[in-house]
Design a protein around this motif. Structure first.
Motif, PDB file in Angstrom:
ATOM      1  N   LYS A  39       0.846  -1.210   0.000  1.00 29.94           N
ATOM      2  CA  LYS A  39       0.000   0.000   0.000  1.00 29.94           C
ATOM      3  C   LYS A  39       0.881   1.260   0.000  1.00 29.94           C
ATOM      4  O   LYS A  39       0.557   2.262  -0.631  1.00 29.94           O
ATOM      5  CB  LYS A  39      -0.939  -0.001   1.200  1.00 29.94           C
ATOM      6  CG  LYS A  39      -2.138   0.906   1.017  1.00 29.94           C
ATOM      7  CD  LYS A  39      -3.062   0.858   2.202  1.00 29.94           C
ATOM      8  CE  LYS A  39      -4.512   0.823   1.779  1.00 29.94           C
ATOM      9  NZ  LYS A  39      -5.402   0.815   2.934  1.00 29.94           N
ATOM     10  N   PHE A  40       1.978   1.178   0.725  1.00 29.44           N
ATOM     11  CA  PHE A  40       2.941   2.283   0.764  1.00 29.44           C
ATOM     12  C   PHE A  40       3.467   2.549  -0.661  1.00 29.44           C
ATOM     13  O   PHE A  40       3.573   3.693  -1.097  1.00 29.44           O
ATOM     14  CB  PHE A  40       4.066   1.861   1.711  1.00 29.44           C
ATOM     15  CG  PHE A  40       5.060   2.927   2.046  1.00 29.44           C
ATOM     16  CD1 PHE A  40       4.666   4.088   2.693  1.00 29.44           C
ATOM     17  CD2 PHE A  40       6.401   2.762   1.744  1.00 29.44           C
ATOM     18  CE1 PHE A  40       5.595   5.067   3.024  1.00 29.44           C
ATOM     19  CE2 PHE A  40       7.343   3.732   2.075  1.00 29.44           C
ATOM     20  CZ  PHE A  40       6.935   4.886   2.707  1.00 29.44           C
ATOM     21  N   LEU A  41       3.745   1.486  -1.389  1.00 27.53           N
ATOM     22  CA  LEU A  41       4.208   1.636  -2.777  1.00 27.53           C
ATOM     23  C   LEU A  41       3.115   2.255  -3.646  1.00 27.53           C
ATOM     24  O   LEU A  41       3.387   3.083  -4.518  1.00 27.53           O
ATOM     25  CB  LEU A  41       4.646   0.288  -3.355  1.00 27.53           C
ATOM     26  CG  LEU A  41       5.926  -0.297  -2.758  1.00 27.53           C
ATOM     27  CD1 LEU A  41       6.150  -1.730  -3.258  1.00 27.53           C
ATOM     28  CD2 LEU A  41       7.145   0.563  -3.100  1.00 27.53           C
ATOM     29  N   MET A  42       1.865   1.862  -3.374  1.00 26.87           N
ATOM     30  CA  MET A  42       0.742   2.452  -4.123  1.00 26.87           C
ATOM     31  C   MET A  42       0.640   3.944  -3.828  1.00 26.87           C
ATOM     32  O   MET A  42       0.403   4.750  -4.730  1.00 26.87           O
ATOM     33  CB  MET A  42      -0.557   1.731  -3.728  1.00 26.87           C
ATOM     34  CG  MET A  42      -1.809   2.272  -4.369  1.00 26.87           C
ATOM     35  SD  MET A  42      -1.762   2.322  -6.167  1.00 26.87           S
ATOM     36  CE  MET A  42      -1.946   0.598  -6.568  1.00 26.87           C
ATOM     37  N   ALA A  43       0.856   4.308  -2.555  1.00 28.63           N
ATOM     38  CA  ALA A  43       0.843   5.738  -2.194  1.00 28.63           C
ATOM     39  C   ALA A  43       1.919   6.478  -2.997  1.00 28.63           C
ATOM     40  O   ALA A  43       1.749   7.649  -3.355  1.00 28.63           O
ATOM     41  CB  ALA A  43       1.072   5.907  -0.694  1.00 28.63           C
ATOM     42  N   GLY A  44       2.998   5.772  -3.307  1.00 25.57           N
ATOM     43  CA  GLY A  44       4.083   6.371  -4.087  1.00 25.57           C
ATOM     44  C   GLY A  44       3.681   6.664  -5.521  1.00 25.57           C
ATOM     45  O   GLY A  44       4.297   7.510  -6.179  1.00 25.57           O
ATOM     46  N   LYS A  45       2.644   5.998  -6.004  1.00 23.63           N
ATOM     47  CA  LYS A  45       2.231   6.243  -7.403  1.00 23.63           C
ATOM     48  C   LYS A  45       1.707   7.660  -7.585  1.00 23.63           C
ATOM     49  O   LYS A  45       1.715   8.189  -8.685  1.00 23.63           O
ATOM     50  CB  LYS A  45       1.163   5.237  -7.820  1.00 23.63           C
ATOM     51  CG  LYS A  45       1.711   3.835  -7.869  1.00 23.63           C
ATOM     52  CD  LYS A  45       1.212   3.069  -9.078  1.00 23.63           C
ATOM     53  CE  LYS A  45       2.116   1.890  -9.297  1.00 23.63           C
ATOM     54  NZ  LYS A  45       1.477   0.707  -9.758  1.00 23.63           N
ATOM     55  N   SER A  46       1.187   8.258  -6.489  1.00 22.99           N
ATOM     56  CA  SER A  46       0.742   9.659  -6.605  1.00 22.99           C
ATOM     57  C   SER A  46       1.777  10.595  -5.988  1.00 22.99           C
ATOM     58  O   SER A  46       1.447  11.696  -5.568  1.00 22.99           O
ATOM     59  CB  SER A  46      -0.640   9.831  -5.970  1.00 22.99           C
ATOM     60  OG  SER A  46      -0.677   9.200  -4.703  1.00 22.99           O
ATOM     61  N   TRP A 165      -8.393  -1.412  -0.316  1.00 27.14           N
ATOM     62  CA  TRP A 165      -7.363  -1.932  -1.232  1.00 27.14           C
ATOM     63  C   TRP A 165      -6.899  -3.314  -0.753  1.00 27.14           C
ATOM     64  O   TRP A 165      -5.698  -3.574  -0.567  1.00 27.14           O
ATOM     65  CB  TRP A 165      -6.182  -0.951  -1.361  1.00 27.14           C
ATOM     66  CG  TRP A 165      -6.569   0.310  -2.056  1.00 27.14           C
ATOM     67  CD1 TRP A 165      -7.413   1.276  -1.558  1.00 27.14           C
ATOM     68  CD2 TRP A 165      -6.195   0.765  -3.368  1.00 27.14           C
ATOM     69  NE1 TRP A 165      -7.568   2.298  -2.477  1.00 27.14           N
ATOM     70  CE2 TRP A 165      -6.820   2.005  -3.590  1.00 27.14           C
ATOM     71  CE3 TRP A 165      -5.377   0.237  -4.367  1.00 27.14           C
ATOM     72  CZ2 TRP A 165      -6.675   2.722  -4.768  1.00 27.14           C
ATOM     73  CZ3 TRP A 165      -5.213   0.955  -5.544  1.00 27.14           C
ATOM     74  CH2 TRP A 165      -5.866   2.183  -5.739  1.00 27.14           C
ATOM     75  N   ALA A 166      -7.880  -4.203  -0.584  1.00 25.49           N
ATOM     76  CA  ALA A 166      -7.587  -5.543  -0.044  1.00 25.49           C
ATOM     77  C   ALA A 166      -6.541  -6.271  -0.878  1.00 25.49           C
ATOM     78  O   ALA A 166      -5.751  -7.052  -0.342  1.00 25.49           O
ATOM     79  CB  ALA A 166      -8.875  -6.361   0.013  1.00 25.49           C
ATOM     80  N   ASN A 167      -6.515  -6.006  -2.191  1.00 24.12           N
ATOM     81  CA  ASN A 167      -5.537  -6.718  -3.031  1.00 24.12           C
ATOM     82  C   ASN A 167      -4.095  -6.368  -2.670  1.00 24.12           C
ATOM     83  O   ASN A 167      -3.163  -7.083  -3.022  1.00 24.12           O
ATOM     84  CB  ASN A 167      -5.800  -6.471  -4.536  1.00 24.12           C
ATOM     85  CG  ASN A 167      -5.594  -5.018  -4.907  1.00 24.12           C
ATOM     86  OD1 ASN A 167      -5.865  -4.126  -4.101  1.00 24.12           O
ATOM     87  ND2 ASN A 167      -5.109  -4.762  -6.100  1.00 24.12           N
ATOM     88  N   LEU A 168      -3.903  -5.252  -1.936  1.00 24.31           N
ATOM     89  CA  LEU A 168      -2.556  -4.878  -1.503  1.00 24.31           C
ATOM     90  C   LEU A 168      -2.251  -5.442  -0.116  1.00 24.31           C
ATOM     91  O   LEU A 168      -1.179  -5.200   0.432  1.00 24.31           O
ATOM     92  CB  LEU A 168      -2.399  -3.354  -1.489  1.00 24.31           C
ATOM     93  CG  LEU A 168      -2.681  -2.632  -2.818  1.00 24.31           C
ATOM     94  CD1 LEU A 168      -2.544  -1.125  -2.653  1.00 24.31           C
ATOM     95  CD2 LEU A 168      -1.734  -3.125  -3.909  1.00 24.31           C
ATOM     96  N   GLU A 327     -12.234   0.954  -2.339  1.00 22.79           N
ATOM     97  CA  GLU A 327     -11.561   1.967  -3.172  1.00 22.79           C
ATOM     98  C   GLU A 327     -11.070   3.161  -2.361  1.00 22.79           C
ATOM     99  O   GLU A 327     -10.389   4.032  -2.893  1.00 22.79           O
ATOM    100  CB  GLU A 327     -12.538   2.506  -4.220  1.00 22.79           C
ATOM    101  CG  GLU A 327     -12.921   1.510  -5.279  1.00 22.79           C
ATOM    102  CD  GLU A 327     -13.946   2.103  -6.246  1.00 22.79           C
ATOM    103  OE1 GLU A 327     -14.135   3.334  -6.273  1.00 22.79           O
ATOM    104  OE2 GLU A 327     -14.573   1.312  -6.958  1.00 22.79           O
ATOM    105  N   ALA A 328     -11.464   3.213  -1.084  1.00 20.62           N
ATOM    106  CA  ALA A 328     -11.130   4.405  -0.278  1.00 20.62           C
ATOM    107  C   ALA A 328      -9.622   4.466  -0.031  1.00 20.62           C
ATOM    108  O   ALA A 328      -8.961   3.433   0.101  1.00 20.62           O
ATOM    109  CB  ALA A 328     -11.878   4.366   1.040  1.00 20.62           C
ATOM    110  N   ILE A 329      -9.088   5.683   0.062  1.00 21.00           N
ATOM    111  CA  ILE A 329      -7.655   5.862   0.358  1.00 21.00           C
ATOM    112  C   ILE A 329      -7.353   5.281   1.744  1.00 21.00           C
ATOM    113  O   ILE A 329      -6.305   4.696   1.969  1.00 21.00           O
ATOM    114  CB  ILE A 329      -7.278   7.361   0.330  1.00 21.00           C
ATOM    115  CG1 ILE A 329      -7.510   7.973  -1.047  1.00 21.00           C
ATOM    116  CG2 ILE A 329      -5.837   7.590   0.803  1.00 21.00           C
ATOM    117  CD1 ILE A 329      -6.495   7.626  -2.095  1.00 21.00           C
ATOM    118  N   SER A 330      -8.285   5.449   2.667  1.00 22.68           N
ATOM    119  CA  SER A 330      -8.055   4.937   4.024  1.00 22.68           C
ATOM    120  C   SER A 330      -9.399   4.563   4.637  1.00 22.68           C
ATOM    121  O   SER A 330     -10.438   4.768   4.018  1.00 22.68           O
ATOM    122  CB  SER A 330      -7.337   5.989   4.875  1.00 22.68           C
ATOM    123  OG  SER A 330      -8.121   7.160   4.970  1.00 22.68           O
ATOM    124  N   THR A 331      -9.336   4.008   5.844  1.00 24.42           N
ATOM    125  CA  THR A 331     -10.598   3.676   6.520  1.00 24.42           C
ATOM    126  C   THR A 331     -10.582   4.201   7.950  1.00 24.42           C
ATOM    127  O   THR A 331      -9.534   4.293   8.586  1.00 24.42           O
ATOM    128  CB  THR A 331     -10.857   2.148   6.551  1.00 24.42           C
ATOM    129  OG1 THR A 331      -9.691   1.468   7.003  1.00 24.42           O
ATOM    130  CG2 THR A 331     -11.246   1.626   5.183  1.00 24.42           C
TER     131      THR A 331
END
Ligand SMILES: Cc1cc2nc3c(=O)[nH]c(=O)nc-3n(C[C@H](O)[C@H](O)[C@H](O)COP(=O)(O)OP(=O)(O)OC[C@H]3O[C@@H](n4cnc5c(N)ncnc54)[C@H](O)[C@@H]3O)c2cc1C
Length: 390
Positions: A39-46, A165-168, A327-331
């Protein structure tokens, strides 16, 4: 026996691991996924917005109801400390125009790579593809590719993330494990999420277009910023910042031209050519850009022209609720403060500490999430050290 087993290798878990390794204690970090920090890596995409460059009091106010709980932990690991920490991992940072702080690389991967290397140099061990499923008496139990395995650790830090983002990896399934242990878990809710709008085909050309410089009234706050028209509705920083209040029932009301008063817009209307078409009025007299004009036409196509200034200043967007939680950024939701000691140990499970997004706090985007995860991870790690060395 290992001193600390960290389960969950996101920013919170890795920070806890480092604090305990720095105290000369043995640490094992375990994650269900084949690699760490997804998820941290996904945050890096933006761009990886690590924190916000603003006075500490302004910074902590963004944690709203959770501020009194998190403030002591944030004061031990401040927004400034986040920058120093990133620099210590070879990542120079810069402050963007809105005060958001990013690594110059605008990516998470170099930082994560350097962090994992530093941890392994400090003797931290790692295991991937090990899914924690609960306890077998005092042992931690895992499903692994080799079958069921157990670990006997003196302390544990759970840093299993939220429920989006369960897939992460952050699937929130840990809540059943802890509920079965009698720990009251607050239900998960989406945070920093978009909203569903079933657009007509007229909006299609605007999918992906930012709606710039608007203000949003959300609860007691006025949020200035941008949002984006997506195929499924609206999303983006201003919407995320307001999403908590909209989730709680506040209407979604936008000022499309916050730098102009309704009176100024009315006087512009009076100066228009009498035979001007509606689209010309929107564009030329009211200076609305194409996407803002499209929004007006989407919902207020029959509104008389003289009423448009009022609509522009108080633009109610009908929506069909939040986008799905995954799909939420966080919960929001998770382990409540009442279930934990000040040092983030589960009151009903001595020697087990919790950190990161799995705790019940929420904050807007802007680096507050990662900073909160790092600060709570650090607190959990320090408490584990105190527990182990007392
Ligand atoms: C698209 C996107 C962009 C974002 N951008 C930003 C940003 O720019 N700035 C910001 O501050 N925040 C951002 N965030 C939020 C931020 O990434 C998260 O808040 C943060 O990663 C949470 O950290 P954590 O350590 O608590 O948990 P996570 O990073 O979610 O890590 C939890 C780990 O636990 C593991 N796990 C879960 N269950 C088990 C189990 N049973 N057994 C073993 N392992 C398990 C998971 O595999 C995962 O690796 C973004 C999030 C998304 C989705």
């Amino acid at each position: 026996m290992i001193d600390l087993c960290v389960i969950g290798a996101g920013p919170a878990g890795l920070m806890a691991a480092e604090v305990v390794a720095d105290a000369g204690l043995s640490v094992l970090v375990i994650d269900a996924k084949p690699s760490f920090g997804r998820k941290f890596l996904m945050a890096g995409k933006s761009g990886l917005n690590l924190t916000k460059n603003e006075p500490f009091d302004v910074f902590t106010a963004n944690y709203d109801e959770a501020e009194p709980w998190l403030r002591p932990m944030l004061s031990e690991f401040t927004n400034t400390d986040v920058c120093t920490w990133a620099q210590s991992l070879g990542q120079e940072v810069f402050t963007g125009s809105s005060g958001r702080v990013f690594p110059k690389s605008m990516k998470a991967s170099p930082l994560l790579r350097a962090w994992l290397l530093r941890l392994s140099e400090k003797g931290v061990q790692f295991k991937t593809r090990w899914r924690w499923t609960g306890w077998d008496k005092t042992d931690l139990k895992f499903n692994t590719p080799e079958g069921i395995e157990t670990i006997n650790a003196k302390t544990t830090v759970l840093a299993l993330g939220g429920a989006s983002w369960a897939n992460l990896g952050s699937d929130g399934k840990w809540s059943d494990i802890l509920s079965n242990e009698g720990i009251a878990i607050h239900p998960f809710k989406p945070a920093n999420m978009g909203f569903i709008i079933p657009w007509s085909h007229h909006m299609q050309p605007h999918f992906g277009t930012p709606v710039k410089t608007i203000t949003l009234q959300a609860g007691t706050k006025t949020i200035r910023g941008d949002f984006v028209i997506s195929a499924k509705g609206i999303e983006g920083s201003a919407i995320y910042a307001a999403s908590k209040y909209i989730r709680k029932g506040a209407p979604l009301v936008i000022d499309l031209l916050p730098d102009h008063s309704e009176e100024q817009l009315q006087s512009r209307l009076l100066q228009r050519k009498t035979k001007a078409s509606r689209s010309s009025v929107l564009r030329k007299a009211l200076h609305l850009d194409p996407v803002k004009a499209a929004l007006i036409n989407e919902f207020y196509t029959k509104t008389p022209i003289q009423d448009l200034p009022k609509i522009i200043k108080s633009f109610h967007i009908p929506h069909n609720g939040p986008r799905p939680m995954d799909e939420a950024i966080s919960t929001a939701g998770g382990i409540p403060q009442s279930a934990l000691t000040e040092g983030l140990m589960l009151k009903d499970k001595p020697s087990v500490f919790c950190a990161g997004e799995m705790l019940d706090w929420e904050a807007p985007t802007g680096g507050y999430l990662i900073t909160g995860c790092l600060a709570t991870g650090r607190c959990a790690g320090q408490s584990a050290v105190t527990y182990l060395t007392a």
